[in-house]
Scaffold this active site. Structure first.
Site, short mmCIF file in Angstrom:
data_model
loop_
_atom_site.label_atom_id
_atom_site.label_comp_id
_atom_site.label_asym_id
_atom_site.label_seq_id
_atom_site.Cartn_x
_atom_site.Cartn_y
_atom_site.Cartn_z
CE1 TYR A 57 -3.66 2.57 0.62
CE2 TYR A 57 -2.17 3.48 2.26
CZ TYR A 57 -3.30 3.60 1.48
OH TYR A 57 -4.07 4.74 1.54
CG ASP A 85 5.36 4.61 1.36
OD1 ASP A 85 5.41 5.34 2.37
OD2 ASP A 85 4.29 4.21 0.86
CE LYS A 87 -0.21 6.16 7.64
NZ LYS A 87 -1.58 5.71 7.80
#
Lengths: 448, 448
Positions: B150, B252, B279
């Site tokens: 993801y 990522d 985040k």
């Protein structure tokens, strides 16, 4: 060296010192190209209402409002209080909040084309989600958009935004011109570019791809094209075309939702199927939203056995952006919209007066609480007409630098103003006076 | 009806009433699929530290921390105070702030692969900007990514995230499987899918497109693949391949930056060229960032005559997200990282003990302050191995529902925990005890 020069020198030194640090850790010294100015950007100490004070104590009137995103100026007390209250309760959870429901209720009540809402984190994300939802619903691959229109940084939305005379091609079939180097050919091939407000040419172009177009993307008052409204005739023609060809009429109202109580779309006889929102609906905090017909929005429904468009987002519908957004939109009621638009119209009249007094070939375009100054005797009516030569761009820059540095007036770098409800006649008078001085200053250069 | 049932009934009614309102205005009644649960989501009243109280007054321990984004739990007093202070000075300007420079300095000092930074608004935007920058720098069109990983909702990042046995194809050449219906063929054609941690197969696949790959995208501890770390050998092999083929190694670390003081990348001998962040670096507020080599980041420099990657963003580097982010990262110092990772390891040991006691075929994967529970006797080492059958998914859902409704424990819907510094041994004991009860509850169903 006189004292005026010495003040300017000092100011430059302090801002420049931060920029020198910035250049070591941020590419080009900035994190947003819109704040860049030569020889260096300026840094904010604090802002209140329509005034921003920079780190040197210079106070300026803000007519940019963070690229049109602050409808009530800076640090509005009601928004600040509500956010402080929410801060104590948390800023983000892997659970829902009642206020995201309340905000969706507010927006669906406000605009009758909004049957369902999904919140995201930015205008870029809103347009991307709108395009992906359009493809998921229609199962068609291509996107039609207007040459010159800005719709955020998603590849499929940004093509031809910066098209220029060397690459834009025949107006009867404008080229799809990539913005970012290395844009895949597949993206370019899936974009259909049309000349905004030109019904005959646009329908002809769309007809050539009648079976393949997922959505026709329209900003009803596109800033980068020239900030003039789409005509009712054009919207109706596109609406009818999309009905006939099972395509989606997709409005980008990230900037223009401020134009009317129910968005710029309230000015037209037909309504979009989907609308992308952002900017003012976050009350000064990061937000975006997709709104539109239930039947189309259904592609996002996690309860479906076959979910056509899986979608989430860590900070989507976070309670801080939602809290600020609810207050901002409640305060921006029908009366506030009318009053802000009236003040903006007054400003336009005063500036048109200044243009006459200075006797310069300058014109204005705009809608609602927004307007843009063009260095052209007649207001442009198309992207290619509004397109600025290097000479005109340099002149605009000179005017904006003069306003910023000598008149303490902040405008958007396209020479546009996006008003906030915190502005009054006093600031409007300063703006028109400053622009008059600026027009006189650049006047001799028009003939060069 | 006994009182226990009656309490549950009341709870359901109040939360359900909000959800019923939500369904009228939000597609599927939610704005993020991650908060959806059947028969309805639950709504937060307030949260503090590691505890969330819902609108019915039920208090739960939060091990999800808004999908791993809150490293210091909810409403951390130092972050709240700093944000309140910044709120009075404004939340967004068309000018710079000194704190965005300070935060970029902090991050570049923290991780030595970060030479330059650009802030954006979400992890999705960070990965999109990383992919676009990779193409702009290399002038190559294709993206290589791991099956099952993801990376946000940008089309080029999400392909094959949800690949399943009916469509994933030969492991020697996995299919590029679209996530969203109507994904253009051009996107699918530009994706190269490789099996994570499988050096031989991956190099063979990459070699087939050696001249076309802009970047190889790697999440060093990919949650959706199975939350096990990428091996040092795999990272080195990809690093060497990208050196040989003028491609970019793109990490990522939106989720994984928490794993070490300098990110999960600190665990490897070679460093990525570019890193996407998000985040935890926002301290509870929307943020994303792209960090990496100056030479590559230069594609974003607005001072260049030929700007290869024009990029801006209305709320990028907004001073609220930046303020919260600075405090959050300062508090998450080397000692805090070590102590949080140690507590998480303790939790894993206690849960492994519970697995033994319950005698269930369950295993754990994870790294740093994250772990995931798999309903498999042996910890999976690949996406295809970790892939859950419908039966296992139903069992996971039953376990999570039991934890949420009966034990008042919040985990992520993959059955994962992302720890925060506000957790203590007390909450860890509750977690392992609750999981033991849950394991015993589902045990009889393993054989069915």
């Amino acid at each position: 060296m006189n004292s005026q020069n010495s003040i300017v020198k000092t100011t430059n030194q302090i801002n420049k010192a931060i920029y020198d640090r910035a250049c070591k850790v941020l590419t080009g010294g900035v994190s947003r190209n819109t704040i860049f100015r030569e020889p260096h950007p300026y840094y904010v100490a604090s802002a209140k209402g329509s005034y921003i004070t920079d780190i040197d104590g210079v106070k300026r009137i803000d007519f940019a409002n963070n690229m049109a995103s602050l409808i009530h100026g800076h640090s509005h007390p009601t928004i600040v209080d509500a956010v402080i209250n929410q801060l104590q309760k948390g800023t983000a959870f892997t659970m829902g909040t009642e206020i995201e429901v309340a905000f969706a209720e507010l927006l669906t009540e406000r605009s009758n084309s909004f049957e369902k809402i999904r919140f995201v984190n930015s205008g870029t994300e809103a347009v991307m989600t709108m395009i992906k939802a359009s493809r998921a619903y229609t199962r068609k691959p291509k996107i039609a958009k207007a040459e010159g229109a800005y719709h955020g940084t998603y590849d499929y939305a940004e093509i031809s935004q910066t098209a220029n005379p060397t690459n834009w091609g025949d107006i009867n079939k404008p080229n799809a011109v990539p913005v970012v180097q290395g844009t895949p050919q597949g993206v370019i091939d899936d974009l259909i570019i049309f000349p905004y407000n030109d019904i005959e040419r646009t329908l002809n172009i769309l007809d050539q791809h009648a079976d393949e177009i997922a959505c026709v993307l329209i900003d009803p008052v596109p800033h980068r094209i020239g900030l003039f409204p789409v005509t009712n005739e054009f919207v109706e023609a596109i609406y009818n075309w999309t009905r006939k060809n099972n395509s989606i009429l997709a409005f980008d109202e990230v900037v223009t939702y401020r134009v009317n109580y129910a968005g710029a779309q309230a000015n037209y006889n037909v309504k979009p199927d989907l609308t992308a929102l952002g900017k003012i609906i976050g009350g000064g905090f990061p937000i975006g939203a997709l709104a539109g017909k239930s039947e189309i929005m259904q592609v996002l429904d996690p309860r479906e056995t076959f979910l056509r468009h899986p979608h989430s987002g860590t900070f989507s519908a976070n309670p801080i952006s939602i809290t600020a957004g609810i207050i901002a939109m409640e305060l921006f009621d029908e009366e506030a919209v009318l009053s802000l638009n009236a003040l903006t119209l007054k400003a336009r009249h005063q500036i048109e007066e200044a243009i006459k007094i200075a006797d310069v070939p300058i014109s204005l375009t705009g809608a609602g609480s927004m307007f843009r100054v063009h260095l052209k005797a007649h207001a442009p009516t198309s992207y290619r007409e509004a397109y600025q030569t290097i000479e005109k761009k340099t002149l605009i820059k000179e005017l904006l630098d003069y306003l910023f540095l000598k008149e303490n007036i902040i405008m958007i770098n396209t020479c546009a103003c996006m008003f906030a409800t915190t502005l009054t006649q006093k600031e409007v008078d300063r703006l028109s006076e400053a622009l008059l001085n600026g027009f006189k200053l650049i006047k001799p250069k028009f003939d060069q």
